[in-house]
Motif scaffolding. Structure first.
Motif, PDB file in Angstrom:
ATOM      1  N   CYS A  46       0.815  -1.263   0.048  1.00  0.00           N
ATOM      2  CA  CYS A  46      -0.091   0.125   0.102  1.00  0.00           C
ATOM      3  C   CYS A  46       0.828   1.184  -0.009  1.00  0.00           C
ATOM      4  O   CYS A  46       0.405   2.212  -0.535  1.00  0.00           O
ATOM      5  CB  CYS A  46      -0.881   0.010   1.146  1.00  0.00           C
ATOM      6  SG  CYS A  46      -2.211  -1.193   1.158  1.00  0.00           S
ATOM      7  N   LEU A  47       2.086   1.239   0.815  1.00  0.00           N
ATOM      8  CA  LEU A  47       2.680   2.410   0.953  1.00  0.00           C
ATOM      9  C   LEU A  47       2.978   3.202  -0.366  1.00  0.00           C
ATOM     10  O   LEU A  47       2.678   4.391  -0.579  1.00  0.00           O
ATOM     11  CB  LEU A  47       4.015   2.060   1.663  1.00  0.00           C
ATOM     12  CG  LEU A  47       3.985   2.441   2.815  1.00  0.00           C
ATOM     13  CD1 LEU A  47       5.420   2.031   3.817  1.00  0.00           C
ATOM     14  CD2 LEU A  47       3.604   3.974   3.371  1.00  0.00           C
ATOM     15  N   PRO A  48       3.697   2.799  -1.353  1.00  0.00           N
ATOM     16  CA  PRO A  48       4.189   3.466  -2.493  1.00  0.00           C
ATOM     17  C   PRO A  48       2.790   3.605  -3.587  1.00  0.00           C
ATOM     18  O   PRO A  48       2.950   4.515  -4.273  1.00  0.00           O
ATOM     19  CB  PRO A  48       4.917   2.545  -3.433  1.00  0.00           C
ATOM     20  CG  PRO A  48       4.733   0.905  -2.765  1.00  0.00           C
ATOM     21  CD  PRO A  48       4.278   1.297  -1.491  1.00  0.00           C
ATOM     22  N   ASP A 337      11.230   4.073 -10.716  1.00  0.00           N
ATOM     23  CA  ASP A 337      11.903   3.234  -9.851  1.00  0.00           C
ATOM     24  C   ASP A 337      12.408   3.732  -8.370  1.00  0.00           C
ATOM     25  O   ASP A 337      11.938   3.301  -7.436  1.00  0.00           O
ATOM     26  CB  ASP A 337      13.024   2.353 -10.421  1.00  0.00           C
ATOM     27  CG  ASP A 337      12.513   1.583 -11.704  1.00  0.00           C
ATOM     28  OD1 ASP A 337      11.202   1.277 -11.536  1.00  0.00           O
ATOM     29  OD2 ASP A 337      13.116   1.056 -12.131  1.00  0.00           O
ATOM     30  N   GLN A 338      13.056   4.952  -8.775  1.00  0.00           N
ATOM     31  CA  GLN A 338      13.503   5.666  -7.460  1.00  0.00           C
ATOM     32  C   GLN A 338      12.572   5.990  -6.730  1.00  0.00           C
ATOM     33  O   GLN A 338      12.662   6.029  -5.363  1.00  0.00           O
ATOM     34  CB  GLN A 338      14.871   6.569  -7.705  1.00  0.00           C
ATOM     35  CG  GLN A 338      16.064   6.212  -8.356  1.00  0.00           C
ATOM     36  CD  GLN A 338      17.107   6.934  -8.709  1.00  0.00           C
ATOM     37  OE1 GLN A 338      17.231   7.909  -7.960  1.00  0.00           O
ATOM     38  NE2 GLN A 338      17.642   6.866  -9.872  1.00  0.00           N
ATOM     39  N   LEU A 339      11.416   6.625  -7.376  1.00  0.00           N
ATOM     40  CA  LEU A 339      10.562   7.324  -6.515  1.00  0.00           C
ATOM     41  C   LEU A 339       9.586   6.270  -6.023  1.00  0.00           C
ATOM     42  O   LEU A 339       9.135   6.501  -4.711  1.00  0.00           O
ATOM     43  CB  LEU A 339       9.662   7.920  -7.705  1.00  0.00           C
ATOM     44  CG  LEU A 339       8.293   8.684  -7.013  1.00  0.00           C
ATOM     45  CD1 LEU A 339       8.739   9.814  -6.038  1.00  0.00           C
ATOM     46  CD2 LEU A 339       7.388   9.253  -8.159  1.00  0.00           C
ATOM     47  N   THR A 340       9.338   5.100  -6.400  1.00  0.00           N
ATOM     48  CA  THR A 340       8.838   4.042  -5.661  1.00  0.00           C
ATOM     49  C   THR A 340       9.501   3.763  -4.499  1.00  0.00           C
ATOM     50  O   THR A 340       9.116   3.203  -3.605  1.00  0.00           O
ATOM     51  CB  THR A 340       8.597   2.866  -6.768  1.00  0.00           C
ATOM     52  OG1 THR A 340       7.933   3.007  -7.830  1.00  0.00           O
ATOM     53  CG2 THR A 340       8.054   1.545  -5.863  1.00  0.00           C
ATOM     54  N   GLU A 341      10.755   3.440  -4.662  1.00  0.00           N
ATOM     55  CA  GLU A 341      11.907   3.292  -3.570  1.00  0.00           C
ATOM     56  C   GLU A 341      11.766   4.165  -2.403  1.00  0.00           C
ATOM     57  O   GLU A 341      11.385   3.776  -1.324  1.00  0.00           O
ATOM     58  CB  GLU A 341      13.295   3.070  -3.920  1.00  0.00           C
ATOM     59  CG  GLU A 341      14.116   2.435  -2.998  1.00  0.00           C
ATOM     60  CD  GLU A 341      15.565   2.225  -3.200  1.00  0.00           C
ATOM     61  OE1 GLU A 341      16.394   2.207  -2.543  1.00  0.00           O
ATOM     62  OE2 GLU A 341      15.879   2.320  -4.693  1.00  0.00           O
ATOM     63  N   LEU A 342      11.567   5.349  -2.813  1.00  0.00           N
ATOM     64  CA  LEU A 342      11.336   6.385  -1.822  1.00  0.00           C
ATOM     65  C   LEU A 342       9.942   6.529  -1.231  1.00  0.00           C
ATOM     66  O   LEU A 342       9.830   6.669   0.118  1.00  0.00           O
ATOM     67  CB  LEU A 342      11.442   7.880  -2.530  1.00  0.00           C
ATOM     68  CG  LEU A 342      11.672   9.038  -1.507  1.00  0.00           C
ATOM     69  CD1 LEU A 342      12.933   8.824  -0.736  1.00  0.00           C
ATOM     70  CD2 LEU A 342      11.606  10.368  -2.764  1.00  0.00           C
ATOM     71  N   ARG A 343       9.015   6.313  -1.945  1.00  0.00           N
ATOM     72  CA  ARG A 343       7.613   6.301  -1.459  1.00  0.00           C
ATOM     73  C   ARG A 343       7.517   4.838  -0.515  1.00  0.00           C
ATOM     74  O   ARG A 343       6.494   4.929   0.352  1.00  0.00           O
ATOM     75  CB  ARG A 343       6.641   6.197  -2.392  1.00  0.00           C
ATOM     76  CG  ARG A 343       6.554   7.461  -3.275  1.00  0.00           C
ATOM     77  CD  ARG A 343       5.490   7.268  -4.284  1.00  0.00           C
ATOM     78  NE  ARG A 343       4.109   6.966  -3.925  1.00  0.00           N
ATOM     79  CZ  ARG A 343       3.151   8.096  -3.649  1.00  0.00           C
ATOM     80  NH1 ARG A 343       3.562   9.209  -3.414  1.00  0.00           N
ATOM     81  NH2 ARG A 343       2.214   7.601  -3.025  1.00  0.00           N
ATOM     82  N   SER A 344       8.215   3.967  -0.655  1.00  0.00           N
ATOM     83  CA  SER A 344       8.139   2.784   0.078  1.00  0.00           C
ATOM     84  C   SER A 344       8.643   2.813   1.380  1.00  0.00           C
ATOM     85  O   SER A 344       8.445   1.759   2.229  1.00  0.00           O
ATOM     86  CB  SER A 344       8.693   1.429  -0.770  1.00  0.00           C
ATOM     87  OG  SER A 344       8.227   1.207  -2.030  1.00  0.00           O
ATOM     88  N   LYS A 345       9.426   3.940   1.621  1.00  0.00           N
ATOM     89  CA  LYS A 345       9.940   4.044   3.004  1.00  0.00           C
ATOM     90  C   LYS A 345       8.883   4.626   3.940  1.00  0.00           C
ATOM     91  O   LYS A 345       8.127   5.522   3.860  1.00  0.00           O
ATOM     92  CB  LYS A 345      11.159   4.851   3.089  1.00  0.00           C
ATOM     93  CG  LYS A 345      12.370   4.777   2.213  1.00  0.00           C
ATOM     94  CD  LYS A 345      13.268   5.606   2.080  1.00  0.00           C
ATOM     95  CE  LYS A 345      14.603   5.331   1.421  1.00  0.00           C
ATOM     96  NZ  LYS A 345      15.632   6.435   1.322  1.00  0.00           N
ATOM     97  N   PRO A 346       8.734   3.894   5.254  1.00  0.00           N
ATOM     98  CA  PRO A 346       7.782   4.313   6.251  1.00  0.00           C
ATOM     99  C   PRO A 346       7.966   5.785   6.503  1.00  0.00           C
ATOM    100  O   PRO A 346       9.250   6.073   6.814  1.00  0.00           O
ATOM    101  CB  PRO A 346       7.900   3.477   7.381  1.00  0.00           C
ATOM    102  CG  PRO A 346       8.778   2.338   6.786  1.00  0.00           C
ATOM    103  CD  PRO A 346       9.550   2.649   5.532  1.00  0.00           C
TER     104      PRO A 346
END
Length: 623
Positions: A46-48, A337-346
């Motif tokens: 859900c996070l990203p 891809d980098q934005l998804t990684e950033l958005r996946s951080k709690p």
């Protein structure tokens, strides 16, 4: 408030189906056999994607269960959980200690059926309330218009034959439903039908009514449903809400591109949460056939297969410069891809520690005996001569039968009037009239069936205690009710004695130790629903496949109560309730006549030898 759609899911396929069909939020359980593993996966999904994640905890936990649940909830909050869907005041109190800024939605199974109940949860800090599906159009509309908390309706799901908050079939009121209602039953006859079967519930035929009511939020709720069902129903309601074709919940992003001579190609992407990612590519070359800005920007709109939506793109291209379009496509993919990684951080947040608080030492004296009668006709002078510590009488019968209390007043026995379950906002006048009759008789205490009436009764000048409709299973709920000014609380009959002993009795507590236990409560006439005609004044029984006969009784205003076949009986072991911390033990008389009421009371006072023909020790004896 914008229109909001919540979907439930019991597995990852269901969560993906809910998101891809347009849900704004998903709620999911905490499976006992998987611990927090599934919940962490759901949060990570859900996070990203910008979908709110809500943990669904339908249970009414004991103190030991709360302590075991606390570190798990803290872990999930740190992982990015947005909130929870709850129905227990003690669990609410614990969740807010751990996650003060978390969203708390009140479950549709909490039975919020009045504006007063909504105000109670508002006072605790609820962010949203889901109304139960059994409410009438008028009641739903009244709550939607007058609640201080945003309320939503269950748009799709399954409907129990009775009210979930009052169901005690296989520990149902504690949230441990084992679907005993799906078995075969008969009404005063051999079991042959699944007359208590779950029924599909849909508000689609009433969607125009919902618009007139002002409903702004909807939930598609069935944790046991297949992903296909979740996808279909979520998609249908997304279309109803948006007035058109449904679409997945996408994250809006904006792209920018800078192409300058002698400098690497730069691409930046930004979401609505302020997250920005910048990537660099090769230097551009010069060419007479330089690409147009529109051709570059078109690459940023090609987001198929992702959960992003390009809400805007702009490019600045130096004169005579060119970059292959496949380079722009690669930069776009790298940036996302980098934005998804950033958005996946709690997100950064404060996660607190659950403190159960000081444990009150248990009472040393033996508990007093209190008596609860279903009808005024069960009261006699002989019963008053036994001098129970407190007598609970039906509030709605006081106006016609108040004279039956004279012998109790003469014996200076305190009297408390109990309110019927399920009273709605449209029955206010009858309630106020009954309260007036109680006041004129000198009754100073009212037993409330739900927390929504605490404030009203206190403002009317009464002391308030809780009755059987409030299933108290933990010390945190007791502390919350003490804060609200209650005088005493009836503990859930679904608690074993060792659990009662371990509780912190911060105010006077009672426990039912005799009588039939309410198994289910129906808002509408059960007999009329099952047989096509109202016959609830006649003697009827619900018979299961083992031959057990549960009385079906008429409740206030043609509602229906179903009670346990066997009576709870501890008259031969009354001493076992000493040293549990209880203020009182309650004798509940449902189907007993006046003579039996006296005989049972005498037995618990160690003056008689009464013993019911069929009885049970209930869950109290379990360890």
């Amino acid at each position: 408030m914008s229109r909001f759609l919540l979907s439930s899911a019991g597995n990852m396929a269901g969560i993906a189906a809910a998101h891809q069909s347009g849900a704004d939020a998903v709620c999911f359980p905490l499976p006992r056999n998987e611990g927090a593993v599934f919940a962490r996966e759901a949060i990570a999904y859900c996070l990203p994607r910008g979908v709110r994640s809500l943990l669904f905890i339908d249970s009414r936990p004991t103190d030991k269960e709360l302590s075991a649940l606390a570190p798990c909830i803290a872990e999930l909050c740190a992982a990015g959980l947005d909130g929870a869907v709850l129905r227990d005041a003690g669990l609410f109190r614990m969740f807010k200690q751990i996650f003060p800024d978390g969203l708390v939605h009140i479950s549709p199974f909490a039975g919020v059926n009045t504006v007063r109940a909504a105000k109670f949860w508002y006072s605790m800090g609820a962010s949203h309330i889901w109304l139960p599906p059994f409410l009438s159009r008028e009641r739903t509309a009244y709550i939607l218009r007058n609640s201080p908390v945003p309320c939503g309706v269950m748009a799709e799901g399954t409907l129990c034959f009775g009210l979930s908050e009052y169901c005690a079939m296989t520990a149902g009121s504690r949230g441990d439903c084992r679907y005993e209602c799906l078995s075969l039953y008969g009404i005063s006859e051999k079991p042959s039908e699944r007359i208590l079967n779950l029924q599909p519930h849909s508000m689609k035929p009433r969607r125009e009514d919902l618009e007139l009511m002002g409903a702004e939020s909807f939930c598609v709720f069935d944790l046991n449903a297949s992903p296909e069902w979740t996808a279909e129903k979520t998609r249908e309601w997304r279309e109803i809400i948006d007035g058109g074709v449904s679409a997945p919940h996408l994250v809006d992003v904006k792209f920018s591109c800078l192409i300058q001579a002698g400098e690497p190609v730069r691409v930046a992407v930004q979401d609505n949460d302020g997250n920005v990612v910048r990537v660099k590519g090769p230097r551009p070359s010069r060419s007479e056939a330089a690409p147009l800005e529109a051709a570059i920007n078109t690459q940023f709109y090609k987001l198929g297969g992702t959960f992003y939506n390009c809400a805007g793109a702009r490019s600045h291209i130096g004169g005579g410069l060119t970059v292959p379009l496949n380079v722009i496509a690669e930069l776009r993919k790298s940036a996302l891809d980098q934005l998804t990684e950033l958005r996946s951080k709690p997100p950064r947040r404060t996660v607190g520690i659950f403190h159960a608080g000081a444990k009150y030492l248990p009472r040393q004296e033996a508990p007093v005996i209190t008596v609860w009668v279903r009808h005024m006709s069960q009261l006699t002078r002989k019963l008053s001569e036994l001098k129970p510590a407190l007598v609970y009488v039906p509030l709605m019968e006081l106006e016609e039968s108040g004279e039956r209390l004279l012998s109790f007043f003469e014996a200076k026995i305190p009297v408390c009037a109990w309110m019927p379950r399920g009273i709605g906002d449209d029955e206010r006048s009858a309630l106020h009239k009954a309260l007036g009759a109680a006041s004129s008789l000198g009754i100073k205490c009212i037993a409330a069936p739900c927390a929504g009436y605490f404030d009203l009764l206190q403002r009317s000048g009464f002391d308030v205690c809780s009755d059987g409709g409030i299933n108290v299973t933990n010390s945190q709920t007791l502390k919350e009710y003490k804060r609200l000014g209650l005088k005493s609380v009836l503990l859930s009959h679904e608690l074993p004695l060792n659990t009662v002993r371990e509780m912190s009795h911060v105010l006077d507590t009672e426990l039912q130790v005799y009588g039939r236990v309410p198994l289910a409560f129906c808002e509408r006439c059960f007999m009329k629903t099952a047989k096509g005609m109202c016959a609830c004044d006649n003697k009827s029984e619900l018979i299961d496949e083992q031959g057990a006969r549960a009385p079906i009784l008429r409740e206030y205003k043609c509602r229906t109560g179903i009670y346990s076949p066997a009576k709870l009986f501890w008259g031969d072991r009354v001493g076992e309730f000493n040293n549990l911390g209880l203020w009182g033990i309650r004798l509940v008389f449902i189907t007993e006549n006046a003579i039996e009421c006296v005989a049972v009371t005498e037995r618990y006072m160690r003056r008689g030898r009464y013993e019911p023909g069929e009885y049970t020790r209930g869950i109290l004896e379990k360890i």
